[in-house]
Scaffold this motif. Structure first.
Motif, PDB file in Angstrom:
ATOM      1  N   ASP A 324       0.848  -1.187   0.000  1.00 32.45           N
ATOM      2  CA  ASP A 324       0.000   0.000   0.000  1.00 32.45           C
ATOM      3  C   ASP A 324       0.884   1.237   0.000  1.00 32.45           C
ATOM      4  OD1 ASP A 324      -2.604  -1.286   0.236  1.00 32.45           O
ATOM      5  OD2 ASP A 324      -1.981  -1.827   2.266  1.00 32.45           O
ATOM      6  N   THR A 325       0.712   2.075  -1.004  1.00 31.04           N
ATOM      7  CA  THR A 325       1.430   3.344  -1.036  1.00 31.04           C
ATOM      8  C   THR A 325       0.648   4.355  -0.205  1.00 31.04           C
ATOM      9  OG1 THR A 325       2.315   2.887  -3.238  1.00 31.04           O
ATOM     10  CG2 THR A 325       2.323   5.176  -2.501  1.00 31.04           C
ATOM     11  N   LEU A 326       1.284   4.862   0.841  1.00 27.42           N
ATOM     12  CA  LEU A 326       0.607   5.788   1.736  1.00 27.42           C
ATOM     13  C   LEU A 326       0.552   7.182   1.125  1.00 27.42           C
ATOM     14  CD1 LEU A 326       2.214   4.828   5.186  1.00 27.42           C
ATOM     15  CD2 LEU A 326       0.155   3.904   4.131  1.00 27.42           C
ATOM     16  N   THR A 327      -0.586   7.831   1.240  1.00 21.86           N
ATOM     17  CA  THR A 327      -0.647   9.247   0.891  1.00 21.86           C
ATOM     18  C   THR A 327       0.112  10.025   1.961  1.00 21.86           C
ATOM     19  OG1 THR A 327      -2.658   9.679   2.161  1.00 21.86           O
ATOM     20  CG2 THR A 327      -2.933   8.880  -0.106  1.00 21.86           C
ATOM     21  N   SER A 328       0.448  11.265   1.663  1.00 18.87           N
ATOM     22  CA  SER A 328       1.156  12.072   2.656  1.00 18.87           C
ATOM     23  C   SER A 328       0.316  12.238   3.916  1.00 18.87           C
ATOM     24  CB  SER A 328       1.518  13.438   2.070  1.00 18.87           C
ATOM     25  OG  SER A 328       0.352  14.125   1.639  1.00 18.87           O
ATOM     26  N   GLY A 329      -1.005  12.329   3.755  1.00 22.01           N
ATOM     27  CA  GLY A 329      -1.887  12.450   4.909  1.00 22.01           C
ATOM     28  C   GLY A 329      -1.896  11.191   5.757  1.00 22.01           C
ATOM     29  N   GLU A 330      -1.885  10.032   5.104  1.00 28.36           N
ATOM     30  CA  GLU A 330      -1.866   8.764   5.839  1.00 28.36           C
ATOM     31  C   GLU A 330      -0.557   8.586   6.594  1.00 28.36           C
ATOM     32  OE1 GLU A 330      -4.753   6.023   2.959  1.00 28.36           O
ATOM     33  OE2 GLU A 330      -2.607   6.209   2.532  1.00 28.36           O
ATOM     34  N   PHE A 331       0.553   8.957   5.948  1.00 25.60           N
ATOM     35  CA  PHE A 331       1.844   8.840   6.620  1.00 25.60           C
ATOM     36  C   PHE A 331       1.930   9.823   7.787  1.00 25.60           C
ATOM     37  CE2 PHE A 331       6.626   9.657   6.491  1.00 25.60           C
ATOM     38  CZ  PHE A 331       6.910   8.557   7.278  1.00 25.60           C
ATOM     39  N   ALA A 332       1.407  11.027   7.590  1.00 22.61           N
ATOM     40  CA  ALA A 332       1.405  12.025   8.661  1.00 22.61           C
ATOM     41  C   ALA A 332       0.624  11.514   9.869  1.00 22.61           C
ATOM     42  CB  ALA A 332       0.802  13.336   8.158  1.00 22.61           C
ATOM     43  N   GLU A 333      -0.548  10.937   9.614  1.00 24.91           N
ATOM     44  CA  GLU A 333      -1.360  10.408  10.711  1.00 24.91           C
ATOM     45  C   GLU A 333      -0.643   9.268  11.419  1.00 24.91           C
ATOM     46  OE1 GLU A 333      -5.597   8.054  11.135  1.00 24.91           O
ATOM     47  OE2 GLU A 333      -5.547   9.882   9.921  1.00 24.91           O
ATOM     48  N   GLU A 334       0.039   8.415  10.647  1.00 21.05           N
ATOM     49  CA  GLU A 334       0.768   7.300  11.249  1.00 21.05           C
ATOM     50  C   GLU A 334       1.899   7.804  12.141  1.00 21.05           C
ATOM     51  OE1 GLU A 334       3.312   3.729   9.311  1.00 21.05           O
ATOM     52  OE2 GLU A 334       1.146   3.622   8.982  1.00 21.05           O
ATOM     53  N   LEU A 335       2.604   8.845  11.698  1.00 18.18           N
ATOM     54  CA  LEU A 335       3.675   9.413  12.515  1.00 18.18           C
ATOM     55  C   LEU A 335       3.137   9.955  13.835  1.00 18.18           C
ATOM     56  CD1 LEU A 335       5.783  11.362   9.851  1.00 18.18           C
ATOM     57  CD2 LEU A 335       6.421   9.251  11.027  1.00 18.18           C
ATOM     58  N   ILE A 336       1.969  10.580  13.790  1.00 17.25           N
ATOM     59  CA  ILE A 336       1.374  11.148  15.004  1.00 17.25           C
ATOM     60  C   ILE A 336       0.913  10.040  15.944  1.00 17.25           C
ATOM     61  CG2 ILE A 336      -0.544  12.523  15.903  1.00 17.25           C
ATOM     62  CD1 ILE A 336      -0.385  14.144  13.250  1.00 17.25           C
ATOM     63  N   VAL A 337       0.199   9.060  15.396  1.00 18.83           N
ATOM     64  CA  VAL A 337      -0.347   7.972  16.221  1.00 18.83           C
ATOM     65  C   VAL A 337       0.776   7.174  16.878  1.00 18.83           C
ATOM     66  CG1 VAL A 337      -1.624   5.797  16.138  1.00 18.83           C
ATOM     67  CG2 VAL A 337      -2.500   7.799  14.927  1.00 18.83           C
ATOM     68  N   LEU A 338       1.800   6.821  16.102  1.00 16.26           N
ATOM     69  CA  LEU A 338       2.896   6.027  16.658  1.00 16.26           C
ATOM     70  C   LEU A 338       3.761   6.859  17.599  1.00 16.26           C
ATOM     71  CD1 LEU A 338       4.011   3.970  13.513  1.00 16.26           C
ATOM     72  CD2 LEU A 338       2.663   3.179  15.460  1.00 16.26           C
TER      73      LEU A 338
END
Length: 427
Positions: A324-338
């Protein structure tokens, strides 16, 4: 920006399947050829490292984590993987952490593990106060065997540069006859060993759907009475208090370290957004890879069935089932959650730099509901918009990235992180 790469190696086999385990695991077949199995790991690792090299300049390995399953049932996997890393033109970082998971009932020769390159051991203990619970969970070991294994690790501490860790469960059920575990008793026995090893993990027992434990409870709820959430929260808070009294770092929701030098480098790197290559049946990863000359974050998931995984490697050189290629928004959310799982939190400058690698110029604040964040700050659950140049419980390599705009939970906020996340993320 990404620097060194971390590698997760999943060995899916166990000699017994625990009732609560929801990981990708299989009973160890009597006919398994370890040499053939190691060959498949080496093929997939070569493919993954070469693919990463085509998109990234770094050839350093920060950490290698052998998880499962029970990888200590096949200790030869360690030198096979480490040798392949070197053959592919990579080198191990000077402080590279190499962790091997093991069970108390099948702890291999520790000197040999150290000689093969293991720098840290991870022991699956679960309880030091109730052998009845261990039997109920279908664990192979008893309390006395767990203590004996910890004693072996303590005596061999000098063999492992990064020490050893072990885990305990809280929120355990009440068994027939009123048999209960005591987390306080567990901790009283665990702390002396944890001080030697430098690390301990505390996990809440979650009844996952599809596990033998879930079916057992569904069949006869009176045979296994689970504690309510308030009691679980109280146990967790009491445990955190014990570690504070010993001046330990509660550096992640489930993780405690004697000092920043004992923080688990592998998991911490992933929580901070560093690249992870996953190999083995069912392994997951997240890698920055070039697509159409742009660097994007790609989440990978391997074929879970060992036989199908091996067959695919024979034909495609890799065992990946889905990307799955993450959108910039998805990657941003993952960085915040983790990031918020850790006491270090989310670095505003590192967040911006990681997103910029994919061509996205954005700030942390643009992905937050600032009004909600302000309310959570007022309630003493978050810390935001403060200058925090160095956090004591952050490994040295990450400390320079905390500045104006960084976000982290308070001690109180960590207890309600799951309920806070939907509020603070901008929809």
């Amino acid at each position: 920006m990404h620097g060194a790469l971390s590698i997760y190696v999943h060995y899916p086999y166990c000699s017994r399947i625990c009732s609560f385990c929801n990981f990708n695991k299989y009973l160890l077949p009597s006919s398994t050829s370890q040499d053939a199995l190691f060959g498949h790991y080496q093929k997939e690792l070569k493919y993954g490292l070469n693919r990463y090299a085509a998109s990234n300049s770094s050839r350093k390995i920060r950490s290698v984590y052998f998880g499962g399953g029970t990888p200590s049932l096949a200790p030869g996997i360690v030198p096979a993987v480490l040798q392949t890393i070197l053959e592919c033109g990579y080198s191990l970082d000077a402080d590279c952490e190499v962790t091997l998971e093991a069970n108390p009932s099948s702890l291999p020769n520790l000197q040999r593990l150290s000689d093969d390159g293991v720098t840290r051991m991870s022991l699956g203990v679960q309880s030091l106060s109730s052998s009845k619970h261990l039997a109920f969970f279908r664990r192979e070991h008893t309390v006395s065997q767990a203590i004996s294994a910890l004693e072996r690790l303590a005596k061999a501490r000098s063999l492992f540069k990064h020490g050893f860790t072990f885990d305990l469960l809280f929120g355990n059920p009440i068994l027939p006859g009123g048999v209960q575990t005591s987390l306080q008793d567990d901790l009283a026995l665990a702390i002396p060993f944890a001080k030697i090893g430098g690390h301990l993990s505390l996990y809440e027992l979650i009844v996952e759907g599809g596990t033998p434990l879930a079916r057992q409870i569904q069949k006869d709820p009176s045979n296994c009475i689970m504690p309510d959430q308030d009691l679980r929260a109280e146990e967790y808070e009491q445990a955190a208090k014990v570690f504070r009294q010993h001046d330990w770092l509660h550096y992640e929701v489930s993780s405690f370290a004697a000092s920043k030098q004992h923080i688990g480098r592998h998991n911490f790197a992933f929580w901070m957004g560093a690249p992870l290559l996953g190999i083995g049946p069912g392994a997951h990863g997240r890698l920055p890879l070039k697509r159409d000359d742009e660097l994007v974050q790609v989440r990978t998931r391997n074929v879970p069935d060992p036989k199908r995984w091996a067959e695919q490697i024979n034909t495609l050189q890799h065992g990946c089932a889905k990307e799955d290629t993450l959108t910039s928004g998805e990657f941003a959310e993952e960085l915040i959650v983790l990031g918020l799982r850790t006491s270090a939190g989310v670095s505003a400058s590192r967040f911006k730099a990681l997103l910029a690698e994919g061509g996205q110029i954005t700030n942390l604040s643009e992905h937050l509901d600032v009004d909600e964040v302000s309310q959570l700050v007022e309630h003493g659950l978050l810390v935001y918009n403060e200058t925090s140049a160095i956090l004591a419980d952050t490994p040295d390599e990450w400390q320079s990235a905390y500045d104006h705009g960084s976000l982290r939970t308070t001690h109180r906020g960590r207890f309600v992180l799951d309920t806070m996340l939907p509020r603070l993320l901008k929809s």
